[in-house]
Design an enzyme around this catalytic site. Structure first.
Site, PDB file in Angstrom:
ATOM      1  N   ASP A 202       0.781  -1.237   0.000  1.00 43.29           N
ATOM      2  CA  ASP A 202       0.000   0.000   0.000  1.00 43.29           C
ATOM      3  C   ASP A 202       0.815   1.291   0.000  1.00 43.29           C
ATOM      4  OD1 ASP A 202       0.908   0.159   2.688  1.00 43.29           O
ATOM      5  OD2 ASP A 202      -0.923  -0.769   3.464  1.00 43.29           O
TER       6      ASP A 202
ATOM      7  N   GLU B  56      -2.724 -10.521  18.550  1.00 40.68           N
ATOM      8  CA  GLU B  56      -2.872 -11.887  19.068  1.00 40.68           C
ATOM      9  C   GLU B  56      -1.595 -12.693  18.818  1.00 40.68           C
ATOM     10  OE1 GLU B  56      -6.305 -12.809  16.739  1.00 40.68           O
ATOM     11  OE2 GLU B  56      -5.101 -13.541  15.057  1.00 40.68           O
TER      12      GLU B  56
ATOM     13  N   GLY C  28       2.274  -6.828  13.215  1.00 40.03           N
ATOM     14  CA  GLY C  28       1.032  -6.964  12.450  1.00 40.03           C
ATOM     15  C   GLY C  28       1.082  -7.961  11.311  1.00 40.03           C
TER      16      GLY C  28
ATOM     17  N   HIS D 136       6.455  -8.055  -1.214  1.00 36.52           N
ATOM     18  CA  HIS D 136       5.397  -8.559  -2.110  1.00 36.52           C
ATOM     19  C   HIS D 136       5.044  -7.551  -3.202  1.00 36.52           C
ATOM     20  CE1 HIS D 136       3.921 -11.643   1.134  1.00 36.52           C
ATOM     21  NE2 HIS D 136       4.949 -12.084   0.439  1.00 36.52           N
TER      22      HIS D 136
ATOM     23  N   CYS E 102      -2.375  -2.959 -21.917  1.00 34.77           N
ATOM     24  CA  CYS E 102      -1.077  -2.353 -22.212  1.00 34.77           C
ATOM     25  C   CYS E 102      -1.186  -1.501 -23.478  1.00 34.77           C
ATOM     26  CB  CYS E 102      -0.048  -3.477 -22.413  1.00 34.77           C
ATOM     27  SG  CYS E 102       1.558  -2.887 -22.946  1.00 34.77           S
TER      28      CYS E 102
HETATM   29  P1  OAD Z   1      -2.663 -11.342   7.880  1.00 31.91           P
HETATM   30  O1  OAD Z   1      -4.049 -10.861   7.655  1.00 31.91           O
HETATM   31  O2  OAD Z   1      -2.399 -12.773   7.632  1.00 31.91           O
HETATM   32  O3  OAD Z   1      -2.242 -11.035   9.394  1.00 31.91           O
HETATM   33  C1  OAD Z   1      -2.469  -9.786   9.970  1.00 31.91           C
HETATM   34  C2  OAD Z   1      -1.966  -9.838  11.393  1.00 31.91           C
HETATM   35  O4  OAD Z   1      -2.068  -8.530  11.931  1.00 31.91           O
HETATM   36  C3  OAD Z   1      -2.761 -10.770  12.304  1.00 31.91           C
HETATM   37  O5  OAD Z   1      -1.845 -11.545  13.057  1.00 31.91           O
HETATM   38  C4  OAD Z   1      -3.564  -9.820  13.196  1.00 31.91           C
HETATM   39  O6  OAD Z   1      -3.712 -10.330  14.519  1.00 31.91           O
HETATM   40  C5  OAD Z   1      -2.657  -8.603  13.225  1.00 31.91           C
HETATM   41  N1  OAD Z   1      -3.332  -7.324  13.437  1.00 31.91           N
HETATM   42  C6  OAD Z   1      -4.539  -6.914  12.982  1.00 31.91           C
HETATM   43  N2  OAD Z   1      -4.779  -5.654  13.334  1.00 31.91           N
HETATM   44  C7  OAD Z   1      -3.689  -5.236  14.021  1.00 31.91           C
HETATM   45  C8  OAD Z   1      -3.308  -4.002  14.649  1.00 31.91           C
HETATM   46  N3  OAD Z   1      -4.100  -2.933  14.635  1.00 31.91           N
HETATM   47  N4  OAD Z   1      -2.106  -3.959  15.271  1.00 31.91           N
HETATM   48  C9  OAD Z   1      -1.287  -5.029  15.304  1.00 31.91           C
HETATM   49  N5  OAD Z   1      -1.588  -6.209  14.738  1.00 31.91           N
HETATM   50  C10 OAD Z   1      -2.762  -6.310  14.100  1.00 31.91           C
HETATM   51  O7  OAD Z   1      -1.696 -10.390   7.049  1.00 31.91           O
HETATM   52  P2  OAD Z   1      -0.154 -10.653   6.639  1.00 31.91           P
HETATM   53  O8  OAD Z   1       0.559 -11.387   7.700  1.00 31.91           O
HETATM   54  O9  OAD Z   1       0.383  -9.365   6.176  1.00 31.91           O
HETATM   55  O10 OAD Z   1       0.318 -11.905   0.457  1.00 31.91           O
HETATM   56  O11 OAD Z   1      -0.354 -11.606   5.394  1.00 31.91           O
HETATM   57  C11 OAD Z   1       0.786 -12.053   4.699  1.00 31.91           C
HETATM   58  C12 OAD Z   1       0.486 -12.153   3.245  1.00 31.91           C
HETATM   59  O12 OAD Z   1      -0.697 -12.948   3.049  1.00 31.91           O
HETATM   60  C13 OAD Z   1       0.122 -10.842   2.562  1.00 31.91           C
HETATM   61  O13 OAD Z   1       1.252 -10.085   2.206  1.00 31.91           O
HETATM   62  C14 OAD Z   1      -0.633 -11.303   1.357  1.00 31.91           C
HETATM   63  C15 OAD Z   1      -1.520 -12.331   2.027  1.00 31.91           C
HETATM   64  O14 OAD Z   1      -2.017 -13.323   1.211  1.00 31.91           O
HETATM   65  C16 OAD Z   1       0.083 -11.932  -0.856  1.00 31.91           C
HETATM   66  O15 OAD Z   1      -0.937 -11.490  -1.335  1.00 31.91           O
HETATM   67  C17 OAD Z   1       1.179 -12.575  -1.644  1.00 31.91           C
END
Ligand code: OAD
Length: 256
Positions: free
Chosen positions: A111, A223, A195, A126, A155
């Site tokens: 983002d 969590e 996060g 990513h 394109c």
């Molecule tokens: P996830 O949605 O899997 O995990 C988000 C994490 O953030 C969770 O552990 C939540 O508990 C935590 N969380 C939510 N709100 C929060 C806050 N306000 N403060 C702190 N923690 C918070 O997202 P990612 O781990 O980023 O990849 O996911 C990894 C990848 O999976 C992404 O980059 C994307 C997705 O599929 C691709 O698209 C290739």
């Protein structure tokens, strides 16, 4: 919020001390860091994957076989990101960098909010939704120039369908981002893991690589994750937008 006292100090104080004492701190961030800006994460109850099946929407094969359908989700995401601002979590990490206490941020987010929040050394693991690419001829254009009138966009050079420059499942991680990230992991001594659910590899392997090289792993998350209690030294449970500014405040106290 858990700021539990451990050995007489709060976890906020402990994290600040670990950062101040380190020779190199890095951060690994995930979608949770942008939730307080108004962008849903992927795997929480209200997350993107509760609305869209990732196998159906986030795999490169799906994009190639039905780009029009996938572009409707992409359009929704891009429009959402256009209307949001960096939150205190992004700003706190930028402040740590400006203080010379954060070497880089490895982000799984596409983002651009870390950069808009003021961070300079951001490794986009990513990719980025700021750019569109043509998989046929390599043409690139900025997403900001897209009108969204014709979905999927094509394109201007070869008429193939354009794809956001983000990593879909089934696609490789950009080589430079992967190489730099694992080099940062091997050479740091503190990782702030903020996060992320830490379930998507290879990004989720970064804390383990750092740990094997002797680094402390500090998790900040709403969590526990699969890293908690195994790879992480401790978890500060709570929202990134609350915890990170408190850590920065404490760092300032400790170095003054
Ligand atoms: P996830 O949605 O899997 O995990 C988000 C994490 O953030 C969770 O552990 C939540 O508990 C935590 N969380 C939510 N709100 C929060 C806050 N306000 N403060 C702190 N923690 C918070 O997202 P990612 O781990 O980023 O990849 O996911 C990894 C990848 O999976 C992404 O980059 C994307 C997705 O599929 C691709 O698209 C290739």
């Amino acid at each position: 919020m858990n700021t539990a006292v451990d050995n007489g100090e709060t976890l906020i104080e402990r994290a600040a001390k670990d950062i101040v004492d380190s020779h190199k701190t890095i951060a690994l961030t995930g979608a949770g860091v942008s939730v307080e800006s108004g962008i849903p994460d992927f795997r929480s109850a209200e997350g993107l994957w509760s609305k869209y099946d990732p196998e159906e929407y986030a795999h490169i094969n799906s994009f190639q076989s039905n780009p029009e359908k996938i572009w409707h989700m992409i359009k929704e995401m891009m429009e959402l990101v256009l209307g949001v601002e960096p939150n205190p979590a992004h700003v706190a990490l930028a402040e740590l960098e400006q203080m010379g206490l954060l070497s880089s941020i490895i982000t799984q987010n596409v983002d651009g909010l870390h950069q808009r929040g003021g961070s300079k050394e951001v490794i986009e693991f990513h990719g980025s939704n700021q750019w569109l690419v043509c998989l046929q001829c390599g043409y690139r254009q900025e997403s900001a120039s897209l009108s969204f009138e014709a979905i999927p966009p094509r394109c201007p050079q070869c008429s193939s369908i354009l794809k956001p420059d983000v990593v879909f499942f089934g696609e490789p991680i950009p080589w430079e981002a992967q190489t730099r990230s694992f080099e940062e992991a091997r050479t740091c001594d503190v990782v702030l893991v903020v996060g992320t659910s830490a379930v998507v590899y290879p990004a989720a392997g970064i804390p383990t690589t750092a740990k094997q090289s002797g680094a402390k792993i500090v998790e900040i998350n709403m969590e526990p994750t699969p890293l908690t209690g195994f790879i992480s030294d401790y978890l500060i449970q709570g929202s990134a937008g609350t915890i990170l500014p408190r850590i920065v405040e404490e760092v300032k106290k400790q170095i003054s």
